[in-house]
Every structure is written in structure tokens, then in C-alpha cells.
Design an enzyme around this catalytic site. Structure first.
Site, short mmCIF file in Angstrom:
data_model
loop_
_atom_site.label_atom_id
_atom_site.label_comp_id
_atom_site.label_asym_id
_atom_site.label_seq_id
_atom_site.Cartn_x
_atom_site.Cartn_y
_atom_site.Cartn_z
N ALA A 43 16.04 13.33 14.53
CA ALA A 43 14.92 13.59 15.44
C ALA A 43 15.29 13.26 16.89
O ALA A 43 16.07 12.33 17.12
CB ALA A 43 13.73 12.74 15.00
N PRO A 44 14.79 14.01 17.87
CA PRO A 44 13.76 15.05 17.78
C PRO A 44 14.26 16.44 17.42
O PRO A 44 13.45 17.37 17.37
CB PRO A 44 13.14 15.04 19.17
CG PRO A 44 14.27 14.64 20.06
CD PRO A 44 15.10 13.68 19.26
N GLY A 45 15.54 16.62 17.18
CA GLY A 45 15.95 17.84 16.50
C GLY A 45 16.65 18.92 17.31
O GLY A 45 16.87 20.01 16.78
N LYS B 179 19.74 19.10 18.20
CA LYS B 179 21.05 19.43 17.59
C LYS B 179 20.83 20.10 16.23
O LYS B 179 21.61 20.96 15.84
CB LYS B 179 21.92 18.17 17.48
CG LYS B 179 22.27 17.61 18.84
CD LYS B 179 23.19 16.42 18.76
CE LYS B 179 23.31 15.72 20.10
NZ LYS B 179 22.08 14.98 20.49
N ASP C 240 15.62 11.05 9.29
CA ASP C 240 15.29 10.14 10.39
C ASP C 240 14.30 9.11 9.87
O ASP C 240 13.55 9.37 8.93
CB ASP C 240 14.69 10.89 11.59
CG ASP C 240 14.92 10.14 12.89
OD1 ASP C 240 15.80 10.54 13.68
OD2 ASP C 240 14.22 9.12 13.11
N ARG D 242 8.70 10.78 15.48
CA ARG D 242 9.75 11.69 15.99
C ARG D 242 9.97 12.84 15.01
O ARG D 242 10.23 13.96 15.41
CB ARG D 242 11.05 10.91 16.22
CG ARG D 242 10.99 10.02 17.47
CD ARG D 242 12.13 9.02 17.52
NE ARG D 242 13.42 9.62 17.78
CZ ARG D 242 13.97 9.74 18.98
NH1 ARG D 242 13.32 9.29 20.04
NH2 ARG D 242 15.16 10.26 19.14
N ASP E 117 15.97 6.37 5.52
CA ASP E 117 17.08 5.64 6.15
C ASP E 117 18.39 6.29 5.68
O ASP E 117 18.67 6.31 4.48
CB ASP E 117 17.00 4.17 5.68
CG ASP E 117 18.13 3.32 6.26
OD1 ASP E 117 19.06 3.90 6.87
OD2 ASP E 117 18.07 2.09 6.08
N CYS F 110 24.92 9.14 23.39
CA CYS F 110 24.74 9.35 24.83
C CYS F 110 24.92 7.99 25.51
O CYS F 110 24.17 7.61 26.39
CB CYS F 110 23.41 9.99 25.16
SG CYS F 110 21.99 9.14 24.50
C1 LIG Z 1 19.92 9.66 19.37
S1 LIG Z 1 18.57 9.96 18.39
C2 LIG Z 1 18.97 11.48 17.62
C3 LIG Z 1 18.80 12.68 18.50
C4 LIG Z 1 18.93 13.97 17.73
N1 LIG Z 1 20.23 14.06 17.07
C5 LIG Z 1 18.76 15.19 18.63
O1 LIG Z 1 19.73 15.80 19.04
O2 LIG Z 1 17.62 15.52 18.92
C6 LIG Z 1 18.79 8.82 17.10
C7 LIG Z 1 17.77 8.94 15.99
O3 LIG Z 1 18.23 8.12 14.91
C8 LIG Z 1 17.09 7.66 14.21
N2 LIG Z 1 17.54 6.55 13.33
C9 LIG Z 1 17.79 5.27 13.64
N3 LIG Z 1 18.19 4.58 12.56
C10 LIG Z 1 18.21 5.45 11.53
C11 LIG Z 1 18.56 5.36 10.15
N4 LIG Z 1 18.95 4.19 9.61
N5 LIG Z 1 18.47 6.46 9.37
C12 LIG Z 1 18.06 7.63 9.91
N6 LIG Z 1 17.71 7.79 11.21
C13 LIG Z 1 17.80 6.71 12.02
C14 LIG Z 1 16.14 7.29 15.31
O4 LIG Z 1 14.81 7.26 14.84
C15 LIG Z 1 16.39 8.43 16.32
O5 LIG Z 1 15.44 9.43 16.15
#
Ligand SMILES: C[S@@+](CC[C@H](N)C(=O)[O-])C[C@H]1O[C@@H](n2cnc3c(N)ncnc32)[C@H](O)[C@@H]1O
Length: 467
Positions: free
Chosen positions: A235-237, A239, A257, A262, A284, A358
Site C-alpha cells: 500500500a498505497p499501491g 508499484k 500490507d 492504506r 503481515d 525511499c
Molecule cells: C513504503 S510503503 C509501500 C509503498 C508501496 N510499495 C507503493 O509503491 O505504493 C511500506 C508499506 O509497508 C507496510 N508494512 C509495514 N510492515 C509490514 C509488514 N510486516 N507486512 C506487510 N506490510 C507491511 C506499511 O503499512 C506500508 O504501507
């Protein structure tokens, strides 16, 4: 301690938030506090300029033993400072070997910025000014339209300048002009302040407003149509929608996620973008079992975990100076990133993985990748991608130059890090019949492929369809 080493240590300390410049200078064992303080402040002032010159000159790639902070101090002294009147020791002859190239890169920077004095570089060379000059990148969503149609639409009100041939073309972009990016086939580029949030093509999901660096992970993962992909932290998606476009909605994306809010906005985004091959799960990723039969065909994983966000443009523009995370936060983030990457590498059919953040911090980037490669004991290696990309991984372990970095100064994008890991050999624990579908393009991995029948993965009951 010698002056340059002391200055490098202070810069490193400031970057990792161990203290202020003043505090670290006084804590240093270097005797001439005034001299050290002046050198650190000046190097810091020119930091963006020095990063750009060092990167374009390929200094750290050529001199593997030279640490980045020391390189910055030495290059400052060589090009902008007193020219090693403060000593230089064994580094002086090394820097002198690169003197011509470094001077040429500095001169080139001045020409490009249209300035003649070093001081004039500061106005546009500081991170803030650089960040505000990053163009507006717009990815054409090929699930709904094509570049030609989007270009025709914009041509009604703007001037189309064709496909750019270099970063300089993007830098020169002004007014009502727009371009196609020189590297990414479906990426339109508009001048920095262009706001397209209200644009009907954006509202209809034909365009995705996405920084160029953030488009690289899906592009480099390059899953062919029909393949099964995990987007581990989705999320938010943005990619995910890019992955779906590359898959042409054929195949399957398992997107995970932890954050329900999100995920909800992700479902809206994916629906608007016309994504139909994705299953969202509030789960998770660390708890997702690699031996679960639903993922037996997963050959591609995109891992874009939570990170400090220290490279994010919005952060640089809206919260200047807040830059780097505390040591404790960094340690916690890197711990999670490490676990997530090692976990991802245990999926039995995995052939290729893209790890991205990032963040600008080595702890979240090169260190995480190095540790995971070590733990994988030779099963995975870094794929040498985009050899012409100007900004490479920090020279912290052999092969780190295969990683990509991005920044406003060097690539005209937000700050970003990407590593592409590929399997060295076909996994022995899984039969090839389960990993190679005949209609799939051959994997980017060098592992030999055999033609086998395809099996459909069962829909996961815990997963919500997003469209
Ligand atoms: C950097 S963002 C991802 C952005 C996304 N890839 C995009 O391009 O829109 C990181 C995401 O990892 C999620 N996150 C954190 N720990 C996690 C876990 N253990 N399992 C799955 N998602 C997790 C967060 O909620 C967050 O939405």
C-alpha cells in the site's frame, strides 16, 4: 587524528544524528577546533554539489577503499578549498589522479546550471532547491490507454518535445512543454510545478503521478504476463498498479500490507487503474508462509518495506532539516527490512526480487542487502542492472555498485535505493514443473528453463479481491 579524517568522522556523525557539528567537533581529538569546524561547515554547505561531482566522476567506484565522507572532504579541499595545504597524506596522490575528471565534472555542472562561480552553485546546489526542481513524472497507465493517446491529449494544450535523450533535456524543461523520459517507455515528464491532480486523465486512472525513481522497481522486476508476483508491502499501491500494467492483467499479484486504511485507499486506486489481477490481503508479510501452495508459482517479489523516507521529496521540501532518522529508529527499521528481505528470499520458486526504499541511509539499503546476500549463502546475487544509471550503491561491499541510488542532484528524482537480486541456481527443493509455465517468457535469471504445464493457484480465502 589528521584533519581530513577528523572532518569525515564529524560529517558521518552528523549524518547519523550523533550530534551537532559543533558538539562533534569539540568531542573530536583533533586539536585545531577552529580549522576543523570551518572545513566541516564548508564541506557540508557544498554537500549536494560534491555528491553530484563525486558521483558523475565515478570516484567511489574507482577507489574502493575511499569512504564517502572522506571523499567529500577531500574533493571539497581539492576543488573548492585550499588544495591540500592541510596535508592530505596518502589520499593526496590518489585525489590528484582524479583531479582532471573531478574538475571537468565541476565545470560541467556550472555550465549546466548557467553559473560561473563556485558560490553560485550553492543557490541551486542545496538540497531544497534541487528537490524543488525535480520534474513532474507521469506514468501512462497502459491498462487503460497508451502513450501515444496520452501525448495526443496533452498536445492540445502543450508542446510535445519528443523523447528526451539525456537528463539535461529534462533539466531544461520549461513552461508548457513536455517530453517522454529517456529511460522509461511510458513515462511523461512535465516541468516541476505542474499539477495534474485535477486532470481528467488522472481522475480516470489513465495517468499515475509517480516519481521516476519509484517506477524503477517494477520495471526492473519485469515480470512477464502470466507470472505470479508478490508485492510484500504494497500500500498505497502505485508499484502494484505498475506491476499489473507490465503483466497486462495476466497472471497474479499477491499484495500484502498491514495497514487497513492504506489498503482501503489502495483498493480504490487499483480499481481506478483497472487492475484485475491483484489479490489484496491485510497480512503481515513476515507471517506469509513460503511453503503455502498458493505461492508455489511465485517467481517474482517486490519488497518496498516501510523505511525512514529520508529521500522523499515532500519531506525535503516541507520539512527541510528534519532529514535523517534517529539511531534507534534506523535500527528498528533496518531490523524489519532485514527480516523481510531474508524471508522473501525463502520463497521456493523465487527467481528475481527487487528491494527498494525511499531512504538515503546506508543502514536501510546497502547494509540490508549485504546481510541478506550473506545469509543466502550464494543462492542469490545482485543483478547488474542499468549500467548507464549515474548514481550507484555506496561502495560498502564488493558488488554494491550493482545497486542503484537516486537523488534530485544526480538523477533528477526523489532519493531512492534499489537492489535487484536474482537466484544463482534453480532451487532443488521445488520441481521445475511447478515454477515454469510454458506461456511465461524465460525468466531474467540465468537458470535454465524447461517447458512445463501451468497450474492455477487457488484463490486465497483470506484475500479480498480489489476490483
Ligand atoms: C513504503 S510503503 C509501500 C509503498 C508501496 N510499495 C507503493 O509503491 O505504493 C511500506 C508499506 O509497508 C507496510 N508494512 C509495514 N510492515 C509490514 C509488514 N510486516 N507486512 C506487510 N506490510 C507491511 C506499511 O503499512 C506500508 O504501507
Amino acid at each position: 587524528m589528521a584533519l581530513y579524517a577528523a572532518a569525515a568522522a564529524v560529517l558521518a556523525g552528523v549524518e547519523s544524528r550523533q550530534g551537532s557539528i559543533k558538539g562533534l567537533v569539540y568531542a573530536s581529538s583533533f586539536q585545531n577546533v577552529k580549522q576543523l569546524y570551518a572545513l566541516v561547515c564548508e564541506t557540508q554547505r557544498y554537500s549536494a554539489v560534491l555528491d553530484s561531482v563525486i558521483s558523475s566522476a565515478g570516484l567511489l567506484r574507482a577507489e574502493k577503499k575511499l569512504r564517502p565522507h572522506l571523499a567529500k572532504v577531500l574533493v571539497y579541499e581539492l576543488l573548492l578549498g585550499r588544495g591540500f595545504r592541510g596535508g592530505g597524506g596518502r589520499w593526496k596522490p590518489l585525489l590528484n589522479r582524479h583531479q582532471a575528471r573531478l574538475k571537468a565534472e565541476l565545470a560541467r555542472l556550472k555550465v549546466h546550471r548557467g553559473v560561473s562561480r563556485n558560490e553560485d552553485l550553492l543557490e541551486v546546489g542545496c538540497g531544497l532547491a534541487q528537490a524543488s526542481q525535480v520534474p513532474r513524472f507521469v506514468r501512462v497507465n497502459t491498462l487503460k490507454t497508451c502513450s501515444d493517446d496520452a501525448i495526443d491529449y496533452f498536445k492540445e494544450t502543450r508542446f510535445y518535445q519528443g523523447r528526451a535523450s539525456s537528463l539535461e533535456d529534462l533539466r531544461a524543461l520549461k513552461g508548457k512543454c513536455f517530453l517522454l523520459d529517456p529511460l522509461l517507455p511510458e513515462l511523461l515528464v512535465f516541468p516541476a510545478q505542474t499539477d495534474l491532480h485535477e486532470h481528467p486523465l488522472y481522475q480516470a486512472g489513465h495517468l499515475i503521478l509517480q516519481d521516476k525513481a519509484s517506477c524503477l522497481p517494477a520495471m526492473l522486476l519485469a515480470p512477464p504476463p502470466g507470472s505470479h508476483v508478490i508485492d510484500a508491502c504494497a500500500a498505497p499501491g502505485n508499484k502494484t498498479s505498475h506491476l499489473a500494467a507490465l503483466l497486462k492483467n495476466q497472471g497474479k499479484i499477491f499484495a500484502f500490507d498491514l495497514d487497513a486504511k492504506r489498503l482501503a485507499s489502495m483498493a480504490t486506486l487499483l480499481a481506478r487503474a483497472g487492475v484485475s489481477c491483484c489479490q489484496l490481503a491485510e497480512e503481515d508479510f513476515l507471517a506469509v508462509s513460503p511453503s503455502d501452495q498458493r505461492y508455489r508459482q511465485v517467481q517474482y517479489i517486490l519488497l518496498d518495506p516501510s523505511c525512514s523516507g529520508s529521500g522523499m521529496l515532500t519531506r525535503q521540501l516541507e520539512e527541510p532539516g528534519t532529514g535523517l532518522p534517529s539511531k534507534e529508529r534506523l535500527r528498528a527499521l533496518a531490523g524489519f527490512q532485514q527480516r523481510a528481505l531474508c524471508h522473501a528470499l525463502t520463497f521456493p520458486s523465487l527467481q528475481r526480487l527487487v528491494y527498494s526504499t525511499c531512504s538515503l541511509c546506508q543502514e536501510e539499503n546497502e547494509d540490508v542487502v549485504q546481510e541478506a546476500l550473506q545469509q543466502s549463502s550464494g543462492t542469490f546475487r545482485l543483478a547488474p542492472v542499468l549500467p548507464s544509471w549515474p548514481h550507484r550503491g555506496l561502495n560498502t561491499f564488493p558488488g554494491a555498485e550493482h545497486c542503484l541510488r537516486a537523488s534530485p542532484e544526480t538523477t533528477l528524482t526523489g532519493g531512492f535505493f534499489i537492489a535487484v537480486l536474482e537466484r544463482v541456481e534453480v532451487p532443488s527443493s521445488v520441481s521445475q514443473a511447478e515454477v515454469s509455465a510454458p506461456e511465461l517468457r524465460s525468466s531474467p535469471s540465468p537458470a535454465p528453463k524447461k517447458k512445463r504445464r501451468r497450474r492455477n493457484a487457488a484463490a486465497a480465502p483470506s484475500m479480498l479481491p480489489c476490483t
